[in-house]
Design a protein around this motif. Sequence first.
Motif, PDB file in Angstrom:
ATOM      1  N   ALA A 109       5.326  -0.908  11.004  1.00 59.65           N
ATOM      2  CA  ALA A 109       3.992  -0.999  10.408  1.00 59.65           C
ATOM      3  C   ALA A 109       2.925  -0.369  11.301  1.00 59.65           C
ATOM      4  CB  ALA A 109       3.637  -2.463  10.128  1.00 59.65           C
ATOM      5  N   ASN A 110       3.240  -0.121  12.564  1.00 64.31           N
ATOM      6  CA  ASN A 110       2.273   0.460  13.495  1.00 64.31           C
ATOM      7  C   ASN A 110       2.314   1.989  13.518  1.00 64.31           C
ATOM      8  OD1 ASN A 110       1.768  -2.177  14.122  1.00 64.31           O
ATOM      9  ND2 ASN A 110       2.352  -2.033  16.257  1.00 64.31           N
ATOM     10  N   TRP A 111       3.117   2.604  12.680  1.00 66.34           N
ATOM     11  CA  TRP A 111       3.222   4.054  12.614  1.00 66.34           C
ATOM     12  C   TRP A 111       2.556   4.550  11.334  1.00 66.34           C
ATOM     13  CZ3 TRP A 111       6.651   7.366  15.670  1.00 66.34           C
ATOM     14  CH2 TRP A 111       7.285   6.699  16.718  1.00 66.34           C
ATOM     15  N   GLY A 112       1.885   5.680  11.406  1.00 65.04           N
ATOM     16  CA  GLY A 112       1.355   6.352  10.228  1.00 65.04           C
ATOM     17  C   GLY A 112       2.052   7.693  10.095  1.00 65.04           C
ATOM     18  N   LYS A 116       1.697   7.340   4.861  1.00 65.19           N
ATOM     19  CA  LYS A 116       2.157   5.967   4.672  1.00 65.19           C
ATOM     20  C   LYS A 116       2.327   5.315   6.034  1.00 65.19           C
ATOM     21  CE  LYS A 116       4.714   7.102   0.529  1.00 65.19           C
ATOM     22  NZ  LYS A 116       5.941   6.996  -0.217  1.00 65.19           N
ATOM     23  N   THR A 117       2.396   3.996   6.028  1.00 56.20           N
ATOM     24  CA  THR A 117       2.793   3.320   7.262  1.00 56.20           C
ATOM     25  C   THR A 117       4.316   3.339   7.325  1.00 56.20           C
ATOM     26  OG1 THR A 117       2.773   1.135   6.206  1.00 56.20           O
ATOM     27  CG2 THR A 117       0.735   1.864   7.311  1.00 56.20           C
ATOM     28  N   GLU A 120       6.433   1.441   4.963  1.00 63.24           N
ATOM     29  CA  GLU A 120       6.369   1.856   3.558  1.00 63.24           C
ATOM     30  C   GLU A 120       7.268   3.063   3.272  1.00 63.24           C
ATOM     31  OE1 GLU A 120       1.697   0.668   2.753  1.00 63.24           O
ATOM     32  OE2 GLU A 120       2.189   2.700   3.401  1.00 63.24           O
TER      33      GLU A 120
END
Length: 131
Positions: A109-112, A116-117, A120
Amino acid sequence: MAQYKIYGERAHLARVRTRLSDILHGCSIEFLKLPEEKRFHRFIPLEPEDFIRPADRSAAYTVIEISMFEGRAPETKKALLHGIMARVPEGLGIPVEDVEITVFETPMANWGIRGKTGDELVLGYRVGDAD
């Protein structure tokens, strides 16, 4: 996902960049089970005066930082580290004392990525070691 940052003296990295990238990528495929197309390497060449090293390290001193999604077992990460520490000296002639590696893990969840994260994303490979 695994992204590599490789720091070293400019002249040294220029000599080994392609072969080192191939070694790192081969280890990522073998130990992390990443697909062939997932190669993310950033070489950060530094002038000798900007890359201060201990007296017992040579001009081949190389620092590798690996950022990856969390979820892999300690044994998997250790296998990756041991693989790199064996193959870099063997393939490039860099003394093992001149190779330092750090793994940084963060929640997906800490990556973009691609709008998207990380949590996702639909990946075509497994991140964790569980069946």
